[in-house]
Design an enzyme around this catalytic site. Structure first.
Site, PDB file in Angstrom:
ATOM      1  N   GLU A 151      84.071  67.433  62.536  1.00 56.90           N
ATOM      2  CA  GLU A 151      82.822  67.445  61.936  1.00 56.90           C
ATOM      3  C   GLU A 151      82.092  66.272  62.323  1.00 56.90           C
ATOM      4  O   GLU A 151      80.816  66.380  62.926  1.00 56.90           O
ATOM      5  CB  GLU A 151      82.649  68.064  60.694  1.00 56.90           C
ATOM      6  CG  GLU A 151      83.325  69.284  60.218  1.00 56.90           C
ATOM      7  CD  GLU A 151      84.700  69.372  59.945  1.00 56.90           C
ATOM      8  OE1 GLU A 151      85.361  68.146  60.111  1.00 56.90           O
ATOM      9  OE2 GLU A 151      85.499  70.502  59.968  1.00 56.90           O
TER      10      GLU A 151
ATOM     11  N   HIS B  85      84.912  74.683  48.977  1.00 51.94           N
ATOM     12  CA  HIS B  85      84.558  75.468  49.804  1.00 51.94           C
ATOM     13  C   HIS B  85      83.176  76.654  49.205  1.00 51.94           C
ATOM     14  O   HIS B  85      82.893  77.555  49.538  1.00 51.94           O
ATOM     15  CB  HIS B  85      85.434  76.656  50.224  1.00 51.94           C
ATOM     16  CG  HIS B  85      86.268  76.309  51.042  1.00 51.94           C
ATOM     17  ND1 HIS B  85      87.468  75.465  50.778  1.00 51.94           N
ATOM     18  CD2 HIS B  85      86.732  76.507  52.613  1.00 51.94           C
ATOM     19  CE1 HIS B  85      88.217  75.151  52.002  1.00 51.94           C
ATOM     20  NE2 HIS B  85      88.085  75.715  53.019  1.00 51.94           N
TER      21      HIS B  85
END
Ligand SMILES: Cc1ncc(C[n+]2csc(CCOP(=O)(O)OP(=O)(O)O)c2C)c(N)n1
Ligand SMILES: [Mg+2]
Lengths: 332, 333
Positions: A62, A131
């Site tokens: 990322e 998440h």
């Protein structure tokens, strides 16, 4: 436009396809956005339509993804980054917060970063603490970032196209429960833009003004239909972009209703929604209030796994109904 | 529910070890099949990352570890948890969102930790556990505990910054940590061919001054031997080792995977390299276990998993009333 009820995924994909067609400098990068079509299927067939150069699958990196996008943006491109779950922006935080957000300002205006970072946000899928977060408040607290929270397919398409046009870094938080839901409004086929920084009055009522973000817009709308039956009518305002924030419709509405309620999924403590309250109580709008401001937000807990816990941790339609009733009944 | 005693030693050392290795792999397989079934029947929520086809790695690694040695695990962590000795019932209870689950219904599949067996936890963040294992090893070093820490992670995790920073720290501080890369060929949909310019991921060790070895990850004995050597090295104060176990995931990445990035032929090819069948063949050839004894391990595994599921179903659903009290550890007066 006759009967074009799209899901938010479809609407977002249309917006990206339009941008890819309109501008050669637009490209998309992210994990599993190619052959897989995106973890939530948002990029879908774009890889097959536009090829692997412009719809770029990346390794699981990322920080590298966002940093590369920042560099490309500084050099004439308009990257759209997809981060699978907004939680993983944490991995890329340096590039978002210390780099993208500040470069234009710090160098004195000579550089700018036209970058859109799309990320799947929010709870409701049983994916637990890493998440499911609603992190928009983090970004709204960083000058130099614009933060968008689309609440429907129609909104998502128009806002994403505006975000791609914007010469600044835009964090685009997509609630994952909205991806697969067909909207109630038609989504025009071609391009249209919804300007960033303009709140939307979703509906008007006389008893209460509700400011809600993201998925809380449709939840509040569902609550409003129930409350209508009881003779309580509310005005619903969707800020669309929490940064910059357009408060004018809120001030105007409060002159009529005198009661304010704010709703967000993110935890209450330090959350964005408190900014709305602060703006109201530090302005002349305070004089229009006839009731204490009501606040409904996520509990100050990580999002839990078990369905019954997960539901309890964030505002549901029933919670909104209950709270609205209380505010209106207690302060007549 | 009784936890089978952890057993250390070479999977092919004797009948007992061979039985234990087969039983452990079988328990992992049956557990994963039960999870898939619970999911399919709508009794489990969220998502699942199954480790079917990868059972040899956790089993071989944990047979080289003591109860006090620590591990960090991943989103695909059921196997690690079981091989380290976790209670199957409390694992299922967690997946069902019960109060008596490992995390009291707060974490689910991706966050099971088990203090008693040295499992510092599965992780929803790719690469998240790698520096944490280095920290556990640092603690062992500072307190002279003589234990090692193992970090399990996937091939995909090796492209996160966390891996690189952790590997270098462990190397320069010579920490007793073992990096276990379970290379199953894919990080979700990206193949190692697309995500790496390396034939052997273990070559990455070189960049950090760490020995790296690539091993057949479907051969439980080879996994054990490589881990045992790394444990010795760590305990001797010679620092970390990077182990790459080459394996394959039979099932989709998670519940929503349509397998568009690989072929059915490839999956079938790997099914022939089944770590469990392979081990059965070896123990048969060596006369360690006969057909009955092999069947007995699978029967036991099935029995244990069924018992765990039945018992877990009886648990109370986790109660939202306790949520706010779960965020912070109480500060002791
Ligand atoms: C920081 C971060 N990025 C992305 C993801 C989404 N994700 C979960 S598992 C996974 C693939 C991981 O691949 P690998 O490390 O090889 O493990 P495997 O799934 O193959 O066991 C991805 C991309 C994540 N959970 N965390
Ligand atoms: Mg992998």
């Amino acid at each position: 436009m006759s009967d074009r009820k799209l899901t938010m995924s479809e609407a977002l994909r249309e917006a990206m396809a339009i941008a890819l067609d309109e501008r050669p400098e637009v490209f998309i990068l992210g994990e599993d956005i190619g052959i897989y079509g995106g973890a939530f299927g948002v990029t879908g067939d774009l890889y097959h339509r536009y090829g692997s150069e412009r719809v770029r699958d990346t390794p699981i990196s990322e920080l590298g993804i966002v940093g590369t996008a920042v560099g490309a943006a500084l050099s004439g491109m308009r990257p759209i980054v997809e981060i699978q779950f907004s939680d993983f922006t944490a991995q890329a935080m340096d590039q978002i917060v210390n780099q993208a957000a500040k470069i234009h300002f710090m160098v004195g205006g000579g550089l700018h970063v036209p970058l859109v970072l799309r990320a799947a946000s929010g709870s409701g899928t049983g994916a637990a603490g890493q998440h499911s977060q609603s992190l928009e408040g983090w970004f709204a607290n960083v000058p130099g970032l614009k933060v968008v929270m689309p609440s429907s397919p129609y909104e998502a398409k128009g806002l994403l196209l505006a975000a791609i046009d914007d010469p600044n870094p835009v964090i685009f938080m997509e609630h994952k429960l909205l991806y697969k839901v067909a909207g109630t409004e038609d989504v025009p086929e071609g391009a249209y833009r919804i300007p960033l920084g303009v709140s939307r009055v979703v509906r008007e009522g006389k008893d209460l003004t509700v400011v809600a973000t993201g998925i809380m817009v449709s939840r509040t709308l569902a609550a409003a239909h129930e409350l209508d039956k009881e003779g309580i009518t509310l005005t619903l305002i969707d800020p669309r972009t929490i940064s910059p924030l357009d408060m004018d419709p809120v001030y105007e509405s409060l002159e009529k209703t005198g009661r304010l309620m704010v709703v967000q999924e993110a935890p209450e403590h330090g959350g964005f929604i408190n900014e709305v309250i602060a703006k109201v109580v530090t302005s002349t709008s305070l004089g229009h209030l006839i009731a204490p401001v009501a606040r409904l937000a996520g509990m100050n807990v990580p999002i839990p796994y078990a369905p019954q816990l997960e539901k309890a941790a964030v505002p549901q339609v029933d919670d909104i109904i209950k709270k609205a009733r209380e505010v209106v009944a207690s302060w007549r | 529910m009784t936890i089978p005693p952890l057993l250390m030693g070479h999977p092919l050392a004797n009948k007992e070890n061979a039985s234990y290795a087969l039983l452990t792999m079988s328990r992992i397989r049956k557990f994963e099949e039960a999870v898939e079934d619970l999911f399919g029947r709508g009794m489990m929520h969220g998502t699942m990352h199954l480790s079917i086809g990868q059972e040899a790695s956790p089993t071989g690694v944990c047979m080289a570890l003591n109860l006090t040695d620590q591990i960090t695990s991943t989103h695909r962590g059921h196997g690690h948890c079981i091989a380290k000795g976790a209670d199957l019932m409390r694992m299922v209870a967690e997946l069902l969102g019960k109060e008596n689950g490992y995390c009291g219904g707060r974490g689910g599949s991706m966050h099971i930790a088990d203090v008693e067996t040295g499992n510092l936890g599965a992780n929803g963040i790719v690469g998240g556990g790698i520096p944490i294992a280095v920290g556990a090893a640092l603690s062992s070093h500072l307190m002279k505990r003589g234990t090692v820490a193992v970090s399990f992670f996937g091939d995909g995790a090796m492209n996160e910054g966390a891996f690189h920073e952790a590997a270098n720290l462990a190397a320069v501080w010579k920490l007793p940590v073992i990096f276990v890369c379970e290379n199953n060929g894919y990080g979700m949909s990206s193949s190692t061919e697309l995500a790496f310019k390396l034939e052997k991921l273990s070559d990455r060790g070189l960049g950090y001054g760490i020995p790296g070895v690539t091993i057949d990850g479907n051969d439980v004995a080879a996994v054990y031997e490589a881990t045992e050597a790394a444990v010795q090295r760590a305990k001797a104060g010679d620092g970390p080792t990077l182990l790459e176990f080459v394996t394959y995931r039979w099932k989709g990445h998670s519940r929503s995977d349509k397998n568009l990035y690989r072929t059915k032929e490839e999956i079938d090819e790997w099914k022939i390299k089944d770590p469990i069948l392979h081990f059965e063949q070896v123990v048969r050839e060596r006369g360690l276990l006969n057909e009955d004894e092999i069947g007995e391990q699978h029967r036991l595994a099935t029995e244990q998993v069924i018992a765990a599921v039945n018992e877990a179903m009886k648990g109370n659903p986790a109660d939202p009333a306790g949520l706010l009290d779960s965020v912070f550890k109480k500060v002791s007066a």
